[in-house]
Write an enzyme that holds these catalytic residues in place. Structure first.
Site, short mmCIF file in Angstrom:
data_model
loop_
_atom_site.label_atom_id
_atom_site.label_comp_id
_atom_site.label_asym_id
_atom_site.label_seq_id
_atom_site.Cartn_x
_atom_site.Cartn_y
_atom_site.Cartn_z
N ARG A 74 0.84 -1.20 0.00
CA ARG A 74 0.00 0.00 0.00
C ARG A 74 0.87 1.25 0.00
NH1 ARG A 74 -1.94 0.84 4.31
NH2 ARG A 74 -1.22 -0.99 5.45
N TYR A 85 -1.86 -3.48 -6.57
CA TYR A 85 -1.62 -4.14 -5.28
C TYR A 85 -2.89 -4.18 -4.42
CZ TYR A 85 -0.37 -5.13 -0.55
OH TYR A 85 -0.37 -5.69 0.70
N LYS A 119 -9.47 -2.22 1.98
CA LYS A 119 -9.25 -1.07 2.87
C LYS A 119 -10.05 0.14 2.41
CE LYS A 119 -6.88 -3.45 5.62
NZ LYS A 119 -5.85 -4.30 5.20
N HIS A 133 -10.30 -2.61 11.71
CA HIS A 133 -9.22 -3.46 11.18
C HIS A 133 -9.01 -4.59 12.17
CE1 HIS A 133 -4.80 -3.46 9.49
NE2 HIS A 133 -5.56 -4.33 8.86
N SER A 139 -1.09 -3.51 10.26
CA SER A 139 -0.77 -4.38 9.13
C SER A 139 0.49 -5.19 9.42
CB SER A 139 -0.56 -3.53 7.88
OG SER A 139 -1.75 -2.80 7.63
N CYS A 147 1.07 -7.42 11.65
CA CYS A 147 1.41 -7.55 13.08
C CYS A 147 0.67 -8.71 13.74
CB CYS A 147 1.14 -6.25 13.81
SG CYS A 147 2.30 -4.95 13.32
N ASP A 187 -9.21 -9.79 9.07
CA ASP A 187 -8.72 -8.44 8.73
C ASP A 187 -9.74 -7.34 9.01
OD1 ASP A 187 -6.42 -7.04 7.64
OD2 ASP A 187 -7.64 -6.56 5.89
N ARG A 223 2.19 -12.23 -0.65
CA ARG A 223 0.90 -12.58 -0.03
C ARG A 223 0.24 -13.76 -0.73
NH1 ARG A 223 -1.63 -8.84 3.90
NH2 ARG A 223 0.02 -7.37 4.38
#
Ligand code: GTP
Ligand code: SPV
Ligand code: MN
Length: 589
Positions: free
Chosen positions: A74, A202, A211, A231, A253, A255, A278, A374
């Site tokens: 991002r 992306y 998001k 989130h 993000s 974590c 998420d 990912r």
């Protein structure tokens, strides 16, 4: 461009972007196969195919996608919230006047799909039978985005029928453009249910359901309509007697959300069921409890670090192809057996191709998989999916966990004194940045509720919104703060993490059911170490001490930084939070 029905709106976008063909995505299995065929044989990125088939014997029905090398995370500095008034976007967002932003974007979109196909994707966020779900349409010229959307959301007939010929849907306009970082913008118009994204393929920049809509636009709607878009993961923990406790968990993000959502408990008799990894949409139910649903249907997860040792349930998910294909983006490739590889998966294969497609040089000091590589996989492929996943009402929440990535300062776990104090503790969260965003990694930044990059309005108003839930909730969830990431002086993690984090969840459940008391400290309520089940864990006494230490010098720096963060919002910061900060400063000095 705003007051026209569905087909006219699409036609307007066709007129603007001038694609050579329009593809109406219906999300069926046959449709997905057709789209994947286009990605393997027709569409290209830098002359490379969009998808390459991987070895079915290792990861069935999976595909490799390599992005443009500059388009791997991002780009927060190019992400804007264009509300009419700058103050309403707040210091937590980049801002541009909406008319200026639209004019700039219209110029970029003008003719940008010439020679390309436009994919039209109607989709639902949330369950079709839920009054809280939202119907949306994304257009895109990326077949990777189209396939990803089919995995991540409920695409097709139901959404299309719900729209009819109305104008009542969330609009997402996306083009890869030239994938030029100088011509890359992700623009949000929350007051118009509109997102325009140009120049990136992306995940969080291009899957506008994620998001852009599920958090930035939805948080703005939630503020106006009395709910929360967060989130957060959603999990149900089942104890040996079959009692279920539902938790929410917010971590910045990269974590640890996905890992906690799929955790395998080390203690016999416990099970963890996943509802989301998420995003959570949260409403107060008629019974005065908080209910959460996951608006998505897939995981877009961090590959590095995922293995049978750390996250066996995700490995099983990735190997299961009952429903949808699995995409791997920017991972490395074991060229001997055509299978994906990433750091942390296991032994490094002899013949490895790096994420950009070049032979891997292990002396280069670089990783073979991109640190933000990912996978995209359906949640229905997950063996631990909760049987409540498709419950349109959601699940009732008893605990909310906030977590961060910090090498020092922040203890392993504590509980807030009450709701307001929980809002305060989450408003002062600071976490080390990660490869999920394109800025430098490893720098502590304030990230309240893990929402700084995702809150679609002024964060001071967001704190107020959180505080106000207190008056509406009859059964208050407990609020916890965790940090799995403390390190010793040599850089080793002090806490084993992953599955062992369940021991902390177990303590939280004991707190929720009033089974154990705890110790008041200036930072909140901490466990009596005798109440933590550490059996079978080989953790040194000294390390355990460090995990719960309050270091005054570190807290002095921490508070300086928090004061600077609060100061940006001026008088808009709720007085309750300012008072708690003052008290914390007195108590830890
Ligand atoms: P986003 O998808 O970006 O929102 O990230 P996320 O919060 O879901 O993070 P994820 O679970 O994918 O974890 C990110 C990285 O942290 C991975 O490399 C994990 O292996 C690692 N990680 C997750 N949990 C732990 C933990 O308890 N301890 C340690 N040391 N690392 C962890
Ligand atoms: C994150 O960065 O928090 C992610 C990946 O979950 S993205 O979809 O790109 O936002
Ligand atoms: Mn995320």
């Amino acid at each position: 461009m705003t007051n026209v029905g569905y087909i006219d709106w699409i036609l307007e976008q066709v007129k603007l972007t001038k694609p050579s063909a329009v593809y109406w995505v219906d999300g069926s299995r046959e449709d997905l196969e057709r789209l994947i065929g286009i990605g393997m044989n027709t569409e290209k990125i830098d002359n490379n195919p969009v998808f390459v088939k991987l070895n079915d014997d290792v990861f069935p029905n999976s595909l490799l996608h390599r992005s443009h090398p500059s388009d791997v995370a991002r780009t927060e500095h190019l992400t804007y919230v264009c509300l009419p008034k700058k103050e309403d976007a707040g210091p937590n967002n980049n801002w541009m006047p909406p008319e200026e932003a639209k004019e700039m974007m219209s110029k970029l979109f003008n003719g940008c799909m010439q020679g390309r196909t436009m994919y039209v994707i109607p989709y639902l966020l949330g369950h079709p039978d839920s009054p809280h779900s939202k119907v949306c349409v994304q257009i895109t010229d990326s077949v990777y985005v189209a396939v990803s959307m089919c995995i991540m959301t409920r695409v097709g007939k139901e959404a299309r029928e719900r729209i009819g010929d109305s104008n009542n849907f969330v609009k997402g306009i996306h083009s890869l453009g030239e994938l030029d970082p100088q011509r890359r913008w992700i623009m949000h118009f929350p007051h118009e249910n509109l997102v325009m994204s140009f120049g990136s393929g992306y995940g969080g920049n291009a899957l506008l359901s994620k998001k852009c809509f599920s958090l930035r636009i939805a948080s703005y709607l939630g503020h106006a309509e009395g709910w929360l878009a967060e989130h957060m993961i959603i999990i149900g923990v089942e104890d040996p007697a079959g009692n279920m406790t539902y938790f929410l968990g917010a971590f910045p993000s990269a974590c640890g959300k996905t890992n906690l959502a799929l955790i395998t408990p080390p203690m016999a008799g416990y099970k963890v069921h996943v509802l989301g990894d998420d995003i959570a949409w949260i409403h107060v139910g008629d019974d005065g409890r908080l209910y959460a649903v996951n608006p998505e249907t897939g995981f877009f997860g961090v590959a590095p670090g995922t293995s049978y040792k750390t996250n066996p349930k995700m490995m099983d998910t990735l190997k299961n192809d009952r429903f949808q294909p699995t995409l791997f983006t920017n991972v490395a490739l074991d060229s001997d057996n055509n299978s994906p590889w990433w750091e942390g998966l296991g032994e490094r294969p002899k013949n490895l191709v790096d994420w950009q497609g070049n032979p891997y040089d292990s002396t280069s000091g670089k990783t073979a998989a991109h640190p933000n590589s990912r996978f995209t996989v359906s949640i229905y492929n997950c063996p631990t999916i909760s049987k409540e996943f498709d419950n349109p009402v959601g699940v009732p929440i008893s605990g909310i966990i906030f977590g961060i990535r910090r090498t020092n300062t922040i203890p392993l776990v504590r509980e807030s004194f009450d709701w307001d104090h929980g809002v305060f503790l989450s408003s002062i969260m600071g976490s080390e940045t990660t490869a999920a965003a394109s800025s430098q990694s490893g720098i502590v930044r304030r990230d309240p509720m893990a929402m700084v990059p995702f809150c679609g309005y002024n964060m001071a108003d967001y704190f107020r919104h959180w505080l106000e839930f207190k008056t509406r909730i009859k059964h208050m969830p407990k609020i916890f703060m965790v940090n799995w990431f403390m390190k010793d002086d040599k850089g080793n993690f002090l806490w084993p993490g992953f599955g062992e984090n369940f021991r902390i969840l177990k303590w939280m459940m004991d707190r929720i059911s009033n089974k154990v008391s705890a110790v008041e400290t200036p930072l909140g309520v901490m466990p009596d170490l005798n109440d933590l089940d550490l059996s079978g864990l080989n953790i040194k006494e000294e390390n355990l001490g460090r995990l719960f230490e309050i270091n005054k010098e570190e807290w002095k720096n921490e508070i300086d930084d928090i004061e600077k963060f609060y100061a940006q919002f001026g008088e808009r910061i709720p007085v309750e939070l300012k008072n708690y900060l003052k008290k914390l400063k007195d108590d830890v000095s």
